[in-house]
Write a protein that holds these residues in place. Structure first.
Motif, PDB file in Angstrom:
ATOM      1  N   VAL A 608       0.831  -1.117   0.062  1.00  0.00           N
ATOM      2  CA  VAL A 608      -0.035  -0.007  -0.030  1.00  0.00           C
ATOM      3  C   VAL A 608       0.878   1.385  -0.043  1.00  0.00           C
ATOM      4  CG1 VAL A 608      -1.962   1.225   1.284  1.00  0.00           C
ATOM      5  CG2 VAL A 608      -1.757  -1.365   1.478  1.00  0.00           C
ATOM      6  N   VAL A 609       0.961   1.970  -1.128  1.00  0.00           N
ATOM      7  CA  VAL A 609       1.817   3.399  -1.320  1.00  0.00           C
ATOM      8  C   VAL A 609       0.813   4.274  -1.658  1.00  0.00           C
ATOM      9  CG1 VAL A 609       3.686   1.945  -1.942  1.00  0.00           C
ATOM     10  CG2 VAL A 609       2.018   2.597  -3.748  1.00  0.00           C
ATOM     11  N   ASP A 610       1.436   5.701  -1.304  1.00  0.00           N
ATOM     12  CA  ASP A 610       0.667   6.916  -1.725  1.00  0.00           C
ATOM     13  C   ASP A 610       1.144   7.103  -3.323  1.00  0.00           C
ATOM     14  OD1 ASP A 610       3.335   7.878  -2.112  1.00  0.00           O
ATOM     15  OD2 ASP A 610       3.004   9.022  -0.313  1.00  0.00           O
ATOM     16  N   GLY A 611       0.369   8.211  -3.742  1.00  0.00           N
ATOM     17  CA  GLY A 611       0.556   8.520  -5.175  1.00  0.00           C
ATOM     18  C   GLY A 611       2.033   8.928  -5.675  1.00  0.00           C
ATOM     19  N   ASP A 612       2.822   8.932  -4.644  1.00  0.00           N
ATOM     20  CA  ASP A 612       4.119   8.998  -5.238  1.00  0.00           C
ATOM     21  C   ASP A 612       5.101   7.953  -4.881  1.00  0.00           C
ATOM     22  OD1 ASP A 612       4.010  11.771  -5.921  1.00  0.00           O
ATOM     23  OD2 ASP A 612       4.301  12.520  -3.797  1.00  0.00           O
ATOM     24  N   GLY A 613       4.598   6.695  -4.609  1.00  0.00           N
ATOM     25  CA  GLY A 613       5.195   5.258  -4.529  1.00  0.00           C
ATOM     26  C   GLY A 613       5.557   5.213  -2.935  1.00  0.00           C
ATOM     27  N   ARG A 614       5.295   6.025  -2.064  1.00  0.00           N
ATOM     28  CA  ARG A 614       5.953   5.861  -0.770  1.00  0.00           C
ATOM     29  C   ARG A 614       5.058   5.075   0.058  1.00  0.00           C
ATOM     30  NH1 ARG A 614       6.621  12.422   0.316  1.00  0.00           N
ATOM     31  NH2 ARG A 614       4.225  11.851  -0.283  1.00  0.00           N
ATOM     32  N   PRO A 615       5.481   4.114   0.821  1.00  0.00           N
ATOM     33  CA  PRO A 615       4.745   3.414   1.750  1.00  0.00           C
ATOM     34  C   PRO A 615       3.938   3.979   2.632  1.00  0.00           C
ATOM     35  CG  PRO A 615       7.115   3.206   2.396  1.00  0.00           C
ATOM     36  CD  PRO A 615       7.078   4.121   1.286  1.00  0.00           C
ATOM     37  N   LEU A 616       2.853   3.340   3.024  1.00  0.00           N
ATOM     38  CA  LEU A 616       1.839   3.657   3.789  1.00  0.00           C
ATOM     39  C   LEU A 616       1.730   2.788   4.965  1.00  0.00           C
ATOM     40  CD1 LEU A 616      -1.163   5.207   1.742  1.00  0.00           C
ATOM     41  CD2 LEU A 616       0.863   6.414   3.016  1.00  0.00           C
ATOM     42  N   ALA A 617       1.735   3.113   6.438  1.00  0.00           N
ATOM     43  CA  ALA A 617       1.443   2.269   7.299  1.00  0.00           C
ATOM     44  C   ALA A 617      -0.228   2.201   7.747  1.00  0.00           C
ATOM     45  CB  ALA A 617       2.199   2.495   8.642  1.00  0.00           C
ATOM     46  N   THR A 634      -1.681  -4.347  10.549  1.00  0.00           N
ATOM     47  CA  THR A 634      -1.358  -3.226   9.675  1.00  0.00           C
ATOM     48  C   THR A 634      -0.006  -3.790   8.697  1.00  0.00           C
ATOM     49  OG1 THR A 634       0.288  -2.097  11.504  1.00  0.00           O
ATOM     50  CG2 THR A 634      -1.957  -1.814  11.453  1.00  0.00           C
ATOM     51  N   THR A 635       0.230  -2.749   7.754  1.00  0.00           N
ATOM     52  CA  THR A 635       1.060  -2.879   6.792  1.00  0.00           C
ATOM     53  C   THR A 635       2.496  -2.531   7.503  1.00  0.00           C
ATOM     54  OG1 THR A 635       0.876  -0.674   5.973  1.00  0.00           O
ATOM     55  CG2 THR A 635      -0.038  -2.293   4.697  1.00  0.00           C
ATOM     56  N   ARG A 636       3.555  -3.163   6.802  1.00  0.00           N
ATOM     57  CA  ARG A 636       5.131  -2.986   7.268  1.00  0.00           C
ATOM     58  C   ARG A 636       5.456  -1.618   6.993  1.00  0.00           C
ATOM     59  NH1 ARG A 636       9.117  -7.576   5.830  1.00  0.00           N
ATOM     60  NH2 ARG A 636       9.150  -6.531   3.695  1.00  0.00           N
ATOM     61  N   PRO A 637       5.585  -0.594   8.352  1.00  0.00           N
ATOM     62  CA  PRO A 637       5.899   0.742   7.883  1.00  0.00           C
ATOM     63  C   PRO A 637       6.895   1.072   6.643  1.00  0.00           C
ATOM     64  CG  PRO A 637       5.701   0.349  10.185  1.00  0.00           C
ATOM     65  CD  PRO A 637       5.726  -1.051   9.446  1.00  0.00           C
ATOM     66  N   ARG A 638       7.953   0.275   6.588  1.00  0.00           N
ATOM     67  CA  ARG A 638       9.126   0.492   5.888  1.00  0.00           C
ATOM     68  C   ARG A 638       8.868   0.537   4.387  1.00  0.00           C
ATOM     69  NH1 ARG A 638      11.617  -4.298   7.890  1.00  0.00           N
ATOM     70  NH2 ARG A 638      11.826  -5.898   6.484  1.00  0.00           N
ATOM     71  N   ASP A 639       7.863  -0.397   3.901  1.00  0.00           N
ATOM     72  CA  ASP A 639       7.457  -0.883   2.500  1.00  0.00           C
ATOM     73  C   ASP A 639       6.135  -1.010   2.176  1.00  0.00           C
ATOM     74  OD1 ASP A 639       7.035  -3.291   3.757  1.00  0.00           O
ATOM     75  OD2 ASP A 639       8.706  -4.314   2.411  1.00  0.00           O
ATOM     76  N   GLY A 640       5.201  -0.670   3.325  1.00  0.00           N
ATOM     77  CA  GLY A 640       3.677  -0.830   3.024  1.00  0.00           C
ATOM     78  C   GLY A 640       3.436  -2.171   2.667  1.00  0.00           C
ATOM     79  N   ARG A 641       4.075  -3.176   3.071  1.00  0.00           N
ATOM     80  CA  ARG A 641       3.918  -4.608   2.609  1.00  0.00           C
ATOM     81  C   ARG A 641       2.790  -5.445   3.586  1.00  0.00           C
ATOM     82  NH1 ARG A 641       6.350  -7.948  -0.792  1.00  0.00           N
ATOM     83  NH2 ARG A 641       5.425 -10.054  -0.436  1.00  0.00           N
ATOM     84  N   PHE A 642       1.937  -6.201   3.171  1.00  0.00           N
ATOM     85  CA  PHE A 642       0.990  -7.173   3.996  1.00  0.00           C
ATOM     86  C   PHE A 642       1.130  -8.555   3.167  1.00  0.00           C
ATOM     87  CE2 PHE A 642      -1.804  -5.444   1.003  1.00  0.00           C
ATOM     88  CZ  PHE A 642      -2.430  -6.533   0.452  1.00  0.00           C
ATOM     89  N   ASP A 643       1.016  -9.483   4.081  1.00  0.00           N
ATOM     90  CA  ASP A 643       1.040 -10.797   3.420  1.00  0.00           C
ATOM     91  C   ASP A 643       0.050 -11.700   4.477  1.00  0.00           C
ATOM     92  OD1 ASP A 643       3.711 -10.796   1.924  1.00  0.00           O
ATOM     93  OD2 ASP A 643       4.439 -10.108   3.656  1.00  0.00           O
ATOM     94  N   ARG A 644      -0.824 -12.518   3.628  1.00  0.00           N
ATOM     95  CA  ARG A 644      -1.838 -13.418   4.328  1.00  0.00           C
ATOM     96  C   ARG A 644      -1.838 -14.812   3.624  1.00  0.00           C
ATOM     97  NH1 ARG A 644      -1.674  -9.441   6.968  1.00  0.00           N
ATOM     98  NH2 ARG A 644      -3.225  -7.851   7.481  1.00  0.00           N
ATOM     99  N   LEU A 679      -1.525  -1.603  -3.955  1.00  0.00           N
ATOM    100  CA  LEU A 679      -2.788  -0.527  -3.751  1.00  0.00           C
ATOM    101  C   LEU A 679      -2.212   1.050  -3.613  1.00  0.00           C
ATOM    102  CD1 LEU A 679      -3.657  -3.240  -2.047  1.00  0.00           C
ATOM    103  CD2 LEU A 679      -5.922  -1.974  -1.918  1.00  0.00           C
ATOM    104  N   ARG A 680      -2.396   1.855  -4.822  1.00  0.00           N
ATOM    105  CA  ARG A 680      -2.087   3.305  -4.483  1.00  0.00           C
ATOM    106  C   ARG A 680      -3.149   4.093  -4.095  1.00  0.00           C
ATOM    107  NH1 ARG A 680       2.654   5.438  -6.853  1.00  0.00           N
ATOM    108  NH2 ARG A 680       3.028   3.360  -7.855  1.00  0.00           N
ATOM    109  N   ILE A 681      -2.934   4.681  -3.081  1.00  0.00           N
ATOM    110  CA  ILE A 681      -3.897   5.803  -2.535  1.00  0.00           C
ATOM    111  C   ILE A 681      -3.379   7.284  -2.564  1.00  0.00           C
ATOM    112  CG2 ILE A 681      -4.975   6.581  -0.509  1.00  0.00           C
ATOM    113  CD1 ILE A 681      -4.547   3.657   0.617  1.00  0.00           C
TER     114      ILE A 681
END
Length: 693
Positions: A608-617, A634-644, A679-681
């Protein structure tokens, strides 16, 4: 014939209650034993008090107090062995050893073995008082209604074994170095609550008259004066030197069998002490030989199967692997223990893009008295690094980062290996001086994690499960939690010993699992693929073994959605390379299959990243999975990653939440494989820019 549980003879060590190999009763030596309960007539009496029922081949104690002292051939014994059979009732018995009787037929003093229900203990009896020697020992299993007792008396030393009559299984072992002067054998008056206990055999054998040494009766350790070292081999070929210990005078520890012990005594060798108390290193004697040596190189890596490992040996191995595989291994210090030992992790994966890969955790020795859990983690490292050319392993290394923490509790492990097997389950809080040998010192790290900490109320926790003064109060717990916050593990396996089982979260009573509970489903899939365990068990998925709280497993699950398993890998820690490798081969497939299950699917990963590709927690939910305990994964703060990991293929609805509102939704179809998405927000909410935990 099975081997006897080891006895340890060491000056000044405390009593122990650690699991070891099964034992069996030694064979009798009828040619040299003298029966005190003849088959043709009642036994002869030197002195007695109370109404004793004397019959051929049996004697029954009266109600209440009293004593009976045997007379006749073999009734006097200064040094040697006493053998007794007790049958019936609830096995309540008092066996008199080294008793002394005055001219008026009064009992002056004796050392007494007491059996009562499921406990055994020793007392020193005198005219004025009775003094208990050490703590009661719990019989290792229900004794049924018949036991055999063997008591070996050598100078001031007494060594007692209680066996189940018939099977020969050892039930208890007791020792003392305070056997009084005396030469009589008999009974003290006791009576069980469910009927009388009858003594059906009482026999003696003088020391140094053992015509044929018994085959059974396994290893022991004896402490002797250093000047006796050079002459021991000529006394008995069973004598094996272990190590020299500090002291005044210095002590040397040896390993011998019971016949060898008697041979040493009869040859005039001085024993400093005889005790059942000993550290693990005297059971795993290869550890004593290996602990000062550097890691042994092999063509592809290093030997790891020769013995148990101390924290220092583990650190040497981790540094050696990092040096040999610099492109695959990265050594990280997570923190320090109470006693200042480093908490080390080896991150294994292709160096270069490890920061954005899914992370998996393998750890051992939350409980330091489970040394085999360390071996399982080291075995995983060896498999990953030294087989990196295999396609299956190469895939793991390229697509995952496997964090391996072999020793979560280094202080407890060091105490268990080097001080006493009664200690080590808990960490180093208070483990100094005499407390280093105490069973109740320290904190159980696997009761110290903050989720549901303090959930067990209304009754007292066992001291061995002390949860600590506050949630996450311990530096070892804090270090593991911080690692998990950084990595947000998709899966975790915490290795333990004590039985054979897979514990799937949630394991704490009253905590409601997600619906569907993919952690349980995946655990059952994996367990069905494991072959039978070499220690006679089959892996089964269970929620718990007994009521618990504050476990790492449930904290990982609740906090980050991790498929966190406790793998009870063995009924007891195996000793010797052959047995160790058989158990490793049976357990290893669990974590291997878990890695495959995530990479093969059905599973879902994303960023999950923002419009500039920066990760979102931010929080990511799957609408098809109902969460019942307020979980916010929640997503991993450093890269916005989630795994299930998912229970089945299908259509899933993702919801991204942050700033107290729903930020985005997405419908995803997941097949039998692993699915990836981004997912780009835009614009990204400012409140979601920092870590959310």
């Amino acid at each position: 014939m099975k081997r006897l549980l080891p006895t340890i003879l060491l000056l000044g060590l405390p009593g122990l209650h650690a699991r070891a190999a099964p034992a069996s009763a030694p064979a009798a030596a009828p040619a040299v034993e003298r029966e005190l309960l003849p088959a043709s007539r009642p036994p002869r009496t030197l002195a007695s008090q109370g109404s004793w029922r004397l019959r051929p081949r049996s004697i029954v104690a009266p109600r209440g107090t009293g004593f009976w002292i045997a007379a006749g051939e073999g009734a006097t014994l200064v040094d040697g062995q006493v053998r007794a059979h007790a049958v019936g009732g609830d096995l309540t018995l008092g066996l008199l050893l080294r008793a002394s009787v005055d001219d008026r037929g009064k009992l002056e003093h004796a050392i007494v073995l007491h059996l009562a229900g499921r406990e055994a203990w020793l007392t020193l009896e005198g005219r004025a008082a009775s003094r208990r020697l050490g703590h009661p020992v719990t019989l290792r299993r229900r004794a049924g209604k018949a036991v055999e007792i063997t008591a070996l008396l050598l100078g001031p030393h007494l060594w007692v074994n209680v066996f189940e009559l018939g099977s020969g299984a050892e039930l208890a072992m007791l020792t003392s170095d305070q056997a009084p002067a005396g030469d009589r054998v008999g009974l003290v008056g006791t009576r069980g609550r469910r009927g009388a206990t009858a003594l059906t055999r009482l026999a003696t054998r003088s020391a140094c008259h053992l015509q044929t040494p018994p085959e059974s009766g396994g290893p022991m350790v004896v402490a002797l004066l250093p000047e006796a070292e050079s002459k021991l081999a000529s006394v008995s070929p069973a004598v094996r030197r272990l190590e020299r210990q500090p002291g005044d005078p210095p002590r040397v520890a040896f390993r011998v069998n019971p016949a060898g012990l008697e041979a040493l005594f009869c040859a005039g060798r001085r024993l400093l002490a005889l005790q059942t108390s000993y550290p693990w290193k005297y059971l795993d004697v290869a550890y004593v030989e290996q602990k000062t040596l550097p890691p042994q190189r092999t063509p592809t890596g290093f030997r790891v199967d020769q013995s148990s490992k101390s924290p220092e040996m583990v650190e040497a191995l981790l540094r050696a692997w990092q040096a040999r595989y610099p492109r695959l291994a990265r050594l990280v210090t997570l923190g320090k223990s109470h006693q200042g030992r480093a908490l080390l992790a080896l991150a294994v994966g292709r160096v270069g893009s490890t920061e954005q890969r899914p992370a998996v955790l393998l750890d051992g020795a939350h409980h330091g008295d489970e040394p085999f859990s360390v071996e399982l983690t080291l075995d995983a490292i060896q498999r990953l690094l030294e087989h990196s050319g295999e396609p299956r392993v190469r895939r793991w290394l390229e697509e995952l980062v496997i964090w391996c923490v072999p020793v979560v509790n280094p202080d407890g492990l060091a105490a268990f290996l080097e001080v006493a097997r009664t200690t080590g389950r808990k960490n180093g809080r208070g483990l100094s001086g005499p407390a280093a040998q105490a069973t109740d010192a320290g904190v159980d790290l696997n009761r110290n994690y903050p989720f549901a900490w303090g959930a067990i109320r209304g009754r007292r926790l066992e001291p061995r499960h002390f949860r600590g003064p506050a949630p996450a109060s311990e530096p070892e717990t804090q270090a593991m939690m911080e690692l998990a916050r950084r990595e947000r593990f998709v899966a975790a396996v915490s290795f333990h010993t004590g039985t054979v089982a897979v514990l799937a979260p949630y394991t704490i009573d009253g905590v409601r699992n997600p619906v569907p509970n993919e952690a349980w489903t995946v655990a059952e899939e994996l367990a069905q693929k494991l072959r039978p365990h070499p220690q006679g068990r089959t892996f089964r998925v269970r929620r718990k073994l007994y009521p618990v709280e504050g476990t790492d497993q449930d904290w990982h699950r609740h906090q980050h959605g991790t498929l966190a398993y406790i793998l009870e890998s063995a009924r007891h820690s195996p000793i010797g390379a052959a047995e160790r490798n058989r158990v490793l081969d049976a357990v290893r497939p669990f974590w291997e299959l878990l890695l495959d299950r995530f990479l093969d699917g059905p599973s879902l990963s994303g960023r999950v990243v923002d419009g500039d590709g920066r990760p979102l927690a931010v929080e990511v939910r799957l609408r098809e999975i109902g969460l019942n305990e307020g979980e916010r994964w929640t997503t991993r703060p450093r890269d916005g990653r989630f795994d299930r990991l998912l229970t089945r293929p299908g259509r899933y609805h993702l919801e991204v939440l942050g700033c107290g509102t729903r930020l985005a939704t997405r419908t995803v179809r997941v097949g039998k494989e692993h699915a990836e998405l981004e997912l780009r927000i835009s614009p990204g909410p400012r409140c979601a820019a920092g870590p959310v935990d």
